[in-house]
Each structure stands twice: as C-alpha cells, then as structure tokens.
Design a protein around this motif. Sequence first.
Motif, mmCIF file in Angstrom:
data_model
loop_
_atom_site.group_PDB
_atom_site.id
_atom_site.type_symbol
_atom_site.label_atom_id
_atom_site.label_comp_id
_atom_site.label_asym_id
_atom_site.label_seq_id
_atom_site.Cartn_x
_atom_site.Cartn_y
_atom_site.Cartn_z
ATOM 1 N N LYS A 161 -43.758 32.084 -5.494
ATOM 2 C CA LYS A 161 -44.753 31.290 -4.770
ATOM 3 C C LYS A 161 -44.579 29.798 -5.068
ATOM 4 C CE LYS A 161 -49.764 30.479 -4.854
ATOM 5 N NZ LYS A 161 -51.053 30.954 -5.451
ATOM 6 N N ALA A 162 -44.364 29.470 -6.336
ATOM 7 C CA ALA A 162 -44.203 28.067 -6.727
ATOM 8 C C ALA A 162 -42.943 27.463 -6.121
ATOM 9 C CB ALA A 162 -44.167 27.958 -8.251
ATOM 10 N N VAL A 163 -41.871 28.239 -6.073
ATOM 11 C CA VAL A 163 -40.621 27.752 -5.487
ATOM 12 C C VAL A 163 -40.777 27.577 -3.979
ATOM 13 C CG1 VAL A 163 -38.214 28.365 -4.988
ATOM 14 C CG2 VAL A 163 -39.127 28.664 -7.294
ATOM 15 N N LEU A 164 -41.424 28.534 -3.337
ATOM 16 C CA LEU A 164 -41.660 28.439 -1.899
ATOM 17 C C LEU A 164 -42.483 27.194 -1.579
ATOM 18 C CD1 LEU A 164 -41.368 29.853 0.881
ATOM 19 C CD2 LEU A 164 -43.549 30.992 0.410
ATOM 20 N N LYS A 165 -43.531 26.947 -2.368
ATOM 21 C CA LYS A 165 -44.380 25.774 -2.168
ATOM 22 C C LYS A 165 -43.594 24.480 -2.422
ATOM 23 C CE LYS A 165 -48.495 23.711 -1.759
ATOM 24 N NZ LYS A 165 -48.295 22.340 -2.248
ATOM 25 N N ALA A 166 -42.733 24.502 -3.430
ATOM 26 C CA ALA A 166 -41.927 23.323 -3.739
ATOM 27 C C ALA A 166 -40.988 22.990 -2.589
ATOM 28 C CB ALA A 166 -41.128 23.557 -5.020
ATOM 29 N N VAL A 189 -21.934 26.241 -1.130
ATOM 30 C CA VAL A 189 -22.396 24.974 -0.563
ATOM 31 C C VAL A 189 -23.253 24.256 -1.598
ATOM 32 C CG1 VAL A 189 -23.630 23.866 1.324
ATOM 33 C CG2 VAL A 189 -22.436 26.024 1.731
ATOM 34 N N LYS A 190 -23.048 22.961 -1.725
ATOM 35 C CA LYS A 190 -23.806 22.176 -2.699
ATOM 36 C C LYS A 190 -24.700 21.153 -1.988
ATOM 37 C CE LYS A 190 -20.128 22.604 -6.151
ATOM 38 N NZ LYS A 190 -19.143 21.883 -6.991
ATOM 39 N N PRO A 191 -25.828 20.813 -2.594
ATOM 40 C CA PRO A 191 -26.739 19.835 -1.965
ATOM 41 C C PRO A 191 -26.298 18.398 -2.220
ATOM 42 C CG PRO A 191 -27.698 20.630 -4.007
ATOM 43 C CD PRO A 191 -26.409 21.399 -3.812
ATOM 44 N N THR A 192 -25.059 18.117 -1.865
ATOM 45 C CA THR A 192 -24.510 16.770 -2.038
ATOM 46 C C THR A 192 -24.015 16.250 -0.696
ATOM 47 O OG1 THR A 192 -22.249 17.568 -2.467
ATOM 48 C CG2 THR A 192 -23.728 17.361 -4.366
ATOM 49 N N HIS A 193 -23.873 14.940 -0.599
ATOM 50 C CA HIS A 193 -23.385 14.338 0.638
ATOM 51 C C HIS A 193 -21.997 14.858 0.981
ATOM 52 C CE1 HIS A 193 -21.614 11.265 3.276
ATOM 53 N NE2 HIS A 193 -22.852 11.020 3.672
ATOM 54 N N GLU A 194 -21.132 14.921 -0.002
ATOM 55 C CA GLU A 194 -19.757 15.354 0.232
ATOM 56 C C GLU A 194 -19.685 16.782 0.749
ATOM 57 O OE1 GLU A 194 -15.483 15.617 -2.171
ATOM 58 O OE2 GLU A 194 -17.354 15.463 -3.295
ATOM 59 N N LEU A 206 -29.690 24.744 -5.150
ATOM 60 C CA LEU A 206 -30.912 24.044 -4.736
ATOM 61 C C LEU A 206 -32.065 24.358 -5.684
ATOM 62 C CD1 LEU A 206 -31.976 22.203 -2.451
ATOM 63 C CD2 LEU A 206 -32.662 24.279 -1.221
ATOM 64 N N PHE A 207 -31.975 25.526 -6.318
ATOM 65 C CA PHE A 207 -33.010 25.971 -7.243
ATOM 66 C C PHE A 207 -32.391 26.271 -8.610
ATOM 67 C CE2 PHE A 207 -34.272 27.693 -2.968
ATOM 68 C CZ PHE A 207 -35.255 26.747 -2.706
ATOM 69 N N PRO A 208 -31.994 25.229 -9.348
ATOM 70 C CA PRO A 208 -31.331 25.418 -10.642
ATOM 71 C C PRO A 208 -32.169 26.259 -11.605
ATOM 72 C CG PRO A 208 -31.160 23.136 -9.935
ATOM 73 C CD PRO A 208 -32.128 23.808 -9.008
ATOM 74 N N GLY A 247 -38.038 17.512 -4.940
ATOM 75 C CA GLY A 247 -37.169 16.352 -4.730
ATOM 76 C C GLY A 247 -35.778 16.742 -4.274
ATOM 77 N N LEU A 248 -35.238 17.806 -4.846
ATOM 78 C CA LEU A 248 -33.908 18.283 -4.451
ATOM 79 C C LEU A 248 -33.904 18.726 -2.986
ATOM 80 C CD1 LEU A 248 -32.765 20.389 -7.554
ATOM 81 C CD2 LEU A 248 -31.664 18.324 -6.663
#
Length: 223
Positions: A31-36, A168-173, A192-194, A208-209
């Motif tokens: 629930k907390a991750v979904l809300k985040a 896939v990584k959450p980076t521009h590249e 995305l969720f370390p 933020g991520l």
Amino acid sequence: MTQNKKEAILQTLQHDGILPLFYHPDFEVAKAVLKAAYDGGSRIFEFTNRGEGALEVFKPLVAYAKAELPGLWLGIGTVYDALTAKVFIDNGADFVVQPIFNAAVGTVCQEAGIPWFPGVSTLTEIYNARLSGADIVKLFPGDVLGSKFIKAIKGPMSDARIVVTGGVKPTHESLKEWFDAGAYAVGLGSNLFPKDLIETGNFEQITGLVRDSLAIAANVRQR
C-alpha cells in the motif's frame, strides 16, 4: 468494462511511458509503495503475482486504490494461466500482464473486456499474440534481447505496441535508448523500488524516483 475504459488504460500507459511493477507479501508495504508511486505521478501500476498470498494482498489493494487513489489503473502481473487470470479479474484487476504468451489468458481478458499484455521474446510470438487479440506485448527479458531487437521488429510490425521489461533503468540514458528504439512503454521494478528504501520505509524517496522517471520519459519522447 467499456471499450472506452479499455482504451483509457492503454492511453494512460502511453502517456506515462512507465509501468511500475512491484510485489510484497505485506499489504501495508504494498500500500505504501503504491501510494508513493501515485504521489510521484504514476497512474498505472502492476502488482506482480509472485507469492502464495498475492491475491490476499491484491484484494485490499484494489479497495484502497478505488477509495483513495482516483484515476489509477491497477493490474496484475506474472499470470501464467486462464484460471489465475479470472480469479484476479474477478477481484478487480484492470489489466493482466504475463511473462509468457498463453492465448487462453487472452481469451479470459477479452471476455472481461480488459487489456492483455502477454510476454514475448520472438517475432513469431509477437505475431501470434497480436493475432490472439493482444493489445500490448511485453518484451521480456529486455536486457537479454536488447534495444536493437525492437528496432528490427518495428520494420515488419511498425504498429506493434511493445512494453519492455527486464534490465530497464530509471535513467536518462536507459530510457532514451528504449524509447528511441520504439518502445511504447517500459516496465520498472526493483530499479524503481530499491530494496534498501523499502526496508527503511523511505517512501518519500521512492516518490521522487517515480516523479523523476516520469519526467525523463516525457523528455526523451519529445525529441
């Protein structure tokens, strides 16, 4: 579900460009991750069916999303067979994602009027999945197949809508590489969720991520 609602889910996926995917056996954590993710701007989310108690977490997660997170589409992933798909659909899944291609799951989704994203890794599987009514195909594992594979597919199947998952990584590249290759969207899980953020309860950083990832996706697709 109406066709308009079904298309709305697909349009949300295209708009966001990122499909967050996550599993945890504890409802409060899920629930907390979904809300985040929602607070970060995501309006589509895949809860993965990776544990024996996944359904018991998914049920209250759906209820929570409907009550507190307006405009969010919540689907179920890691579905292998038609029976499992039906159970989760009956309990509120907005869409179904598979790691493999099983046409019987597609039939169940079509009967329910919801999007179906089967997993594929060859041109033949993509063709057969689309022939079976797939709205989106999930290219997996992306890091093994590579972005050049999508570029090759876009030759004979220019209208194929492909979501890439795996590596896939959450980076521009990374995001630029996949979207430039022709991806419709990308799936992001552990990157995305370390794990360390989950364990310490640092959900604000997860928000933020997600926010940053959505912004990068929007930026690279404008060019």
